[in-house]
Design an enzyme around this catalytic site. Structure first.
Site, PDB file in Angstrom:
ATOM      1  N   HIS A 159      67.404  17.705  99.327  1.00 48.62           N
ATOM      2  CA  HIS A 159      67.068  19.112  99.145  1.00 48.62           C
ATOM      3  C   HIS A 159      66.179  19.311  97.927  1.00 48.62           C
ATOM      4  O   HIS A 159      66.301  18.614  96.908  1.00 48.62           O
ATOM      5  CB  HIS A 159      68.330  19.987  99.073  1.00 48.62           C
ATOM      6  CG  HIS A 159      69.256  19.702  97.929  1.00 48.62           C
ATOM      7  ND1 HIS A 159      69.063  20.209  96.665  1.00 48.62           N
ATOM      8  CD2 HIS A 159      70.401  18.989  97.876  1.00 48.62           C
ATOM      9  CE1 HIS A 159      70.054  19.814  95.884  1.00 48.62           C
ATOM     10  NE2 HIS A 159      70.873  19.071  96.579  1.00 48.62           N
ATOM     11  N   ASP A 203      65.842  22.296  96.238  1.00 52.95           N
ATOM     12  CA  ASP A 203      66.261  23.350  95.314  1.00 52.95           C
ATOM     13  C   ASP A 203      67.232  22.837  94.258  1.00 52.95           C
ATOM     14  O   ASP A 203      67.858  21.775  94.398  1.00 52.95           O
ATOM     15  CB  ASP A 203      66.878  24.526  96.075  1.00 52.95           C
ATOM     16  CG  ASP A 203      68.129  24.155  96.844  1.00 52.95           C
ATOM     17  OD1 ASP A 203      68.171  23.058  97.440  1.00 52.95           O
ATOM     18  OD2 ASP A 203      69.086  24.963  96.858  1.00 52.95           O
ATOM     19  N   ASP A 227      70.595  16.275  90.418  1.00 58.08           N
ATOM     20  CA  ASP A 227      70.866  16.930  91.706  1.00 58.08           C
ATOM     21  C   ASP A 227      69.670  17.758  92.141  1.00 58.08           C
ATOM     22  O   ASP A 227      69.596  18.939  91.841  1.00 58.08           O
ATOM     23  CB  ASP A 227      72.112  17.798  91.579  1.00 58.08           C
ATOM     24  CG  ASP A 227      72.617  18.323  92.904  1.00 58.08           C
ATOM     25  OD1 ASP A 227      72.144  17.853  93.954  1.00 58.08           O
ATOM     26  OD2 ASP A 227      73.494  19.194  92.891  1.00 58.08           O
ATOM     27  N   GLU A 254      69.949  24.446  99.611  1.00 55.74           N
ATOM     28  CA  GLU A 254      71.221  23.732  99.767  1.00 55.74           C
ATOM     29  C   GLU A 254      72.265  24.216  98.782  1.00 55.74           C
ATOM     30  O   GLU A 254      73.471  24.150  99.054  1.00 55.74           O
ATOM     31  CB  GLU A 254      70.990  22.221  99.588  1.00 55.74           C
ATOM     32  CG  GLU A 254      72.185  21.349  99.932  1.00 55.74           C
ATOM     33  CD  GLU A 254      73.138  21.093  98.769  1.00 55.74           C
ATOM     34  OE1 GLU A 254      74.236  20.547  99.003  1.00 55.74           O
ATOM     35  OE2 GLU A 254      72.785  21.426  97.609  1.00 55.74           O
ATOM     36  N   GLU A 255      71.815  24.703  97.621  1.00 60.54           N
ATOM     37  CA  GLU A 255      72.736  25.038  96.537  1.00 60.54           C
ATOM     38  C   GLU A 255      73.377  26.416  96.662  1.00 60.54           C
ATOM     39  O   GLU A 255      74.166  26.801  95.809  1.00 60.54           O
ATOM     40  CB  GLU A 255      71.996  24.951  95.193  1.00 60.54           C
ATOM     41  CG  GLU A 255      71.476  23.568  94.830  1.00 60.54           C
ATOM     42  CD  GLU A 255      72.571  22.591  94.456  1.00 60.54           C
ATOM     43  OE1 GLU A 255      73.764  22.950  94.559  1.00 60.54           O
ATOM     44  OE2 GLU A 255      72.243  21.465  94.058  1.00 60.54           O
ATOM     45  N   GLU A 277      71.936  12.436  97.864  1.00 61.94           N
ATOM     46  CA  GLU A 277      72.724  13.065  96.808  1.00 61.94           C
ATOM     47  C   GLU A 277      73.022  12.025  95.723  1.00 61.94           C
ATOM     48  O   GLU A 277      73.058  10.818  95.993  1.00 61.94           O
ATOM     49  CB  GLU A 277      74.037  13.606  97.389  1.00 61.94           C
ATOM     50  CG  GLU A 277      73.886  14.804  98.293  1.00 61.94           C
ATOM     51  CD  GLU A 277      73.687  16.105  97.520  1.00 61.94           C
ATOM     52  OE1 GLU A 277      73.703  16.076  96.272  1.00 61.94           O
ATOM     53  OE2 GLU A 277      73.515  17.147  98.167  1.00 61.94           O
ATOM     54  N   HIS A 311      74.349  19.762  87.954  1.00 59.38           N
ATOM     55  CA  HIS A 311      74.523  21.145  87.498  1.00 59.38           C
ATOM     56  C   HIS A 311      74.860  21.244  86.009  1.00 59.38           C
ATOM     57  O   HIS A 311      75.017  22.353  85.493  1.00 59.38           O
ATOM     58  CB  HIS A 311      75.606  21.887  88.301  1.00 59.38           C
ATOM     59  CG  HIS A 311      75.356  21.924  89.771  1.00 59.38           C
ATOM     60  ND1 HIS A 311      76.182  22.606  90.653  1.00 59.38           N
ATOM     61  CD2 HIS A 311      74.372  21.392  90.533  1.00 59.38           C
ATOM     62  CE1 HIS A 311      75.722  22.460  91.886  1.00 59.38           C
ATOM     63  NE2 HIS A 311      74.626  21.729  91.832  1.00 59.38           N
TER      64      HIS A 311
END
Length: 361
Positions: free
Chosen positions: A68, A70, A98, A128-129, A158, A332
């Protein structure tokens, strides 16, 4: 800006430095499309801010590699920074773990693997987030099922510290509310305390046997936890309502419906208000394509704790694994980072798997 494609570190930093918080991935998607467009060995397709690039070489097998674009919101951690660590160069910044490290490896290899032994579908997707309804991979599956069809294995990049993590847990969140009768706390016998009643629900959570479950050779742990609770009006009022939120993380031996049925039976005295329910994914490591992938990557596969989009591939009948650079524990985080050595390791492993008998240009 054009993405630099002749140096892995420069490419990584350029990808990271394009801010792409969920719903704002257009600029990065444009760069991905431009970077892979015009190459003779790739067909490039686009839906919104999702980009698909695929080979069509007539190989007997097709695989998917997905990541992903984002990130979660920036927290003063862009542009990227570089430092020297014990294992070499480390890149710091939002999205490094991430999962722009994985996106970088995908771009690096998609350009260079012009004659892979397997046909490859590279999927770069958005959103995705955030909420599941906005997920770009889900949108692709709905709008263009043929773009993701026919694969024998999907690799989701991931962060896993360049180790294979098979499948994923399913997750279910639900509320339970207890009700009482409000009264002055000096005359509590005139009311009924909803918070006190919630103690029975919490006891039921603690009594659940969260054991280990072996699936396809990997041992998953389940978890049932009260994660949020609220109730009460004032310090001198008997509360007439209390609400607890409960999160069930279940192993991939159960379907989502089976997990829901289990929780409904376990909390049979109360009404469950289901907030979300996402299926688990079996590792599928016994599938030939997965076995070949494990052999190429090496190491001992481990289970994925948490939910990822491998579950979406699994629901399509495509076995899927997680494999990407960086420590998932830094996803994150404000001090998010990724060692460049992890990118090197992932790129080398994927190249061994995808092109064992072909040159890497």
């Amino acid at each position: 800006m054009a993405l630099p494609t002749d140096n892995l570190l420069a490419l990584f930093r350029a990808v990271v430095d394009i801010e792409s918080v969920s719903r704002d991935e257009a600029r990065l998607a444009d760069e991905v499309e431009a970077t892979l467009g015009g190459l003779d060995h790739l067909e490039v397709l686009r839906d919104g801010n999702a980009v698909v690039a695929r080979t069509n070489l007539g190989r007997p097998e097709r695989v998917i590699i997905a990541g992903h674009l984002d990130t979660v919101p920036v927290a003063g951690n862009l542009p990227s920074q570089v430092s020297d660590g014990p294992g070499g160069v480390i890149v710091h910044g939002r999205g490094t773990a991430d999962m722009k490290g994985g996106v970088t490896v995908m771009l690096w290899l998609a350009r260079r693997l012009d004659a892979p032994a397997r046909d490859v579908t590279w999927i770069f997707y958005d959103c995705e987030e955030i909420d599941v309804a906005s997920n770009g991979l889900g949108r692709l599956v709905a709008h263009h099922p043929d773009w993701v069809a026919g694969a024998s294995l999907a690799v989701l990049m991931e962060p896993t510290s360049a180790l294979i993590e098979g499948g994923c847990q399913g997750t279910m969140r639900f509320d339970i509310t207890t009700t009482g009768l409000a009264a002055h706390s000096a005359r509590s016998w005139l009311g009924h305390n909803a918070i006190h009643d919630m103690a029975e629900v919490i006891d039921r959570v603690r009594e659940f046997d969260c054991g280990e479950v072996e699936v396809d050779g990997l041992v998953f742990r389940e978890g049932l936890n009260a994660t949020m609770i609220q109730g009460g009006l004032a310090g001198n009022v008997i509360p007439d309502s209390c609400e607890v939120q409960i999160n069930y993380r279940f192993a991939p031996d159960k379907t989502a419906d089976e997990a829901l049925a289990l929780m409904t039976r376990w909390f049979d005295r109360w009404t469950l208000n289901v907030l979300d329910l996402s299926p688990a994914a079996r590792p599928g490591l016994d599938e030939p394509a997965a076995a070949d992938f494990v052999a190429a990557v090496g190491g001992e596969p481990r289970p994925k704790y948490g939910w990822t989009d491998v579950a979406r591939f699994s629901s399509l009948g495509i076995p899927a694994v997680n494999f990407g650079p960086a420590d998932s524990g830094k996803a994150h985080a404000v001090d998010e980072f990724c060692p460049v050595s992890d990118l090197d390791a992932c790129a080398a492993a994927l190249a061994r798997w995808l092109a064992p008998a072909h040159r890497l240009v």
